[in-house]
Motif scaffolding. Sequence first.
Motif, PDB file in Angstrom:
ATOM      1  N   LYS A 289       0.816  -1.226   0.000  1.00 27.98           N
ATOM      2  CA  LYS A 289       0.000   0.000   0.000  1.00 27.98           C
ATOM      3  C   LYS A 289       0.848   1.274   0.000  1.00 27.98           C
ATOM      4  O   LYS A 289       0.384   2.332  -0.417  1.00 27.98           O
ATOM      5  N   LEU A 290       2.081   1.157   0.490  1.00 31.85           N
ATOM      6  CA  LEU A 290       3.025   2.276   0.405  1.00 31.85           C
ATOM      7  C   LEU A 290       4.226   1.860  -0.444  1.00 31.85           C
ATOM      8  O   LEU A 290       4.606   0.695  -0.450  1.00 31.85           O
ATOM      9  N   SER A 291       4.808   2.823  -1.134  1.00 25.66           N
ATOM     10  CA  SER A 291       6.038   2.528  -1.868  1.00 25.66           C
ATOM     11  C   SER A 291       7.198   2.462  -0.876  1.00 25.66           C
ATOM     12  O   SER A 291       7.076   2.912   0.265  1.00 25.66           O
ATOM     13  N   ARG A 292       8.326   1.931  -1.326  1.00 24.92           N
ATOM     14  CA  ARG A 292       9.516   1.884  -0.462  1.00 24.92           C
ATOM     15  C   ARG A 292       9.836   3.272   0.078  1.00 24.92           C
ATOM     16  O   ARG A 292      10.077   3.444   1.276  1.00 24.92           O
ATOM     17  N   ASN A 293       9.827   4.266  -0.807  1.00 25.90           N
ATOM     18  CA  ASN A 293      10.188   5.618  -0.357  1.00 25.90           C
ATOM     19  C   ASN A 293       9.180   6.169   0.653  1.00 25.90           C
ATOM     20  O   ASN A 293       9.554   6.887   1.587  1.00 25.90           O
ATOM     21  N   GLN A 294       7.932   5.813   0.488  1.00 22.72           N
ATOM     22  CA  GLN A 294       6.913   6.252   1.466  1.00 22.72           C
ATOM     23  C   GLN A 294       7.114   5.565   2.822  1.00 22.72           C
ATOM     24  O   GLN A 294       6.968   6.199   3.872  1.00 22.72           O
ATOM     25  N   VAL A 295       7.461   4.284   2.802  1.00 22.15           N
ATOM     26  CA  VAL A 295       7.733   3.574   4.056  1.00 22.15           C
ATOM     27  C   VAL A 295       8.930   4.215   4.756  1.00 22.15           C
ATOM     28  O   VAL A 295       8.914   4.442   5.971  1.00 22.15           O
ATOM     29  N   LYS A 296       9.947   4.541   3.973  1.00 24.65           N
ATOM     30  CA  LYS A 296      11.159   5.158   4.540  1.00 24.65           C
ATOM     31  C   LYS A 296      10.810   6.481   5.226  1.00 24.65           C
ATOM     32  O   LYS A 296      11.216   6.731   6.365  1.00 24.65           O
ATOM     33  N   LYS A 297      10.015   7.300   4.542  1.00 24.35           N
ATOM     34  CA  LYS A 297       9.623   8.606   5.112  1.00 24.35           C
ATOM     35  C   LYS A 297       8.823   8.423   6.392  1.00 24.35           C
ATOM     36  O   LYS A 297       9.028   9.118   7.378  1.00 24.35           O
ATOM     37  N   LEU A 298       7.884   7.447   6.351  1.00 18.51           N
ATOM     38  CA  LEU A 298       7.049   7.185   7.517  1.00 18.51           C
ATOM     39  C   LEU A 298       7.899   6.765   8.716  1.00 18.51           C
ATOM     40  O   LEU A 298       7.724   7.280   9.832  1.00 18.51           O
ATOM     41  N   LYS A 301       9.792   9.640  10.150  1.00 13.69           N
ATOM     42  CA  LYS A 301       8.898  10.535  10.888  1.00 13.69           C
ATOM     43  C   LYS A 301       8.593   9.986  12.279  1.00 13.69           C
ATOM     44  O   LYS A 301       8.419  10.732  13.242  1.00 13.69           O
ATOM     45  N   GLU A 339      13.360  -0.885  -4.570  1.00 13.77           N
ATOM     46  CA  GLU A 339      12.397  -1.499  -3.647  1.00 13.77           C
ATOM     47  C   GLU A 339      12.911  -1.886  -2.264  1.00 13.77           C
ATOM     48  O   GLU A 339      12.121  -2.128  -1.360  1.00 13.77           O
TER      49      GLU A 339
END
Length: 363
Positions: A289-298, A301, A339
Amino acid sequence: MIHLSKIVVGKEEIKAVVDVLKSGQLAQGEKVKELEEKFAGRCGTKYAIAVNNGTAALHTALYAIGIKPGDEVITTPFTFVATANAILMLGARPVFVDIDEKNYNLDPNLIEKSITNKTRAIIVVNLYGLPADYNKINLIAKKHNLLVIEDAAQSINSSYAGKKSGNLADISCFSFYATKNIMSGEGGMITTNIKKYYMRAQMFRHHGQSSNKRYEYSDLGYNYRMTDFVAALAISQLSKLDSITGKRRHNAEIYNQAFKKIPGIFLTYFGKKYTHVYHQYVLGFHGYKLSRNQVKKLLEKKGIDCNIHYPTPLYDFKHLNNGRVNRINFPVTEQAAREVLSIPVHPYLTKKEINYIIRTILL
Ligand SMILES: *Cc1c(COP(=O)(O)O)cnc(C)c1O
């Protein structure tokens, strides 16, 4: 903040180093010898040669096996830059081969078609702490009269088909850089069973001096020696290796259970003959549901350190490519660089921290 790696230096380590400082023997001496003997014993090899870092170990190993200008050395583009830089240090040329999508190591099935009449060796990297498929790779090497170098910088204490990393190829290289599974700030080691390579490596580390003949030099050499206080730190760390490895494997198993059934999250796949030591614990995000880059940002945070190993395939660096390599031939490396994400797996994580990391990723 939960860190990706944590460096803990205990009382025993501090005492070991201070004892050497007080002894007055600071350069290479008895402690280096003791470390080499213990290290060879652990790997099950006849010889070990300590040097001042892992890159020096690779440079020395390639010299020891006789790599010369114009030779080609096959390796993976999905590794730390030092693996391929060492090939250039001998004036040889790195030839990149794509990786296996199941475990990010060199794909043995793609090696043969990259062999030319200039190929002399293969540098195999045990990425993230998992050995590559040495039965297959050593067989190909034998058939084509090539030598195999194990870049074991990330795989100390791992094993494959009943043998320890360090004893899986013709010659092997380790690093004790600060964030490696055991460390001495900087440091490196070469292991081998072949006396000729051992002799040549010793010479190369010490200005090219022929053994025991002071101020007699038979070839170009470097000063790649380790100091005795660094060796003392490494000896102390080595005594903790099994406990450190056990904790990393334990933490990884908790992650495996949590993520193995989640669609879009990919774990590393390997069979029963492999022991993984999890220098990094890596997840692949593909259709999650999230891309790798989105998981990293999350994660960042939420105060969880994570990183991409490695964001740029080595053929994308000009000094390693010269326009000869086309990324079209590396679909798996390209995908992995997009990924993968390394999450904290170090031995000092608490159960609570691990669960927090899992919950954060699973939302
Ligand atoms: C760390 C590392 C090296 C280099 O070791 P240094 O001690 O930092 O010089 C080489 N190859 C791989 C795969 C590494 O992870």
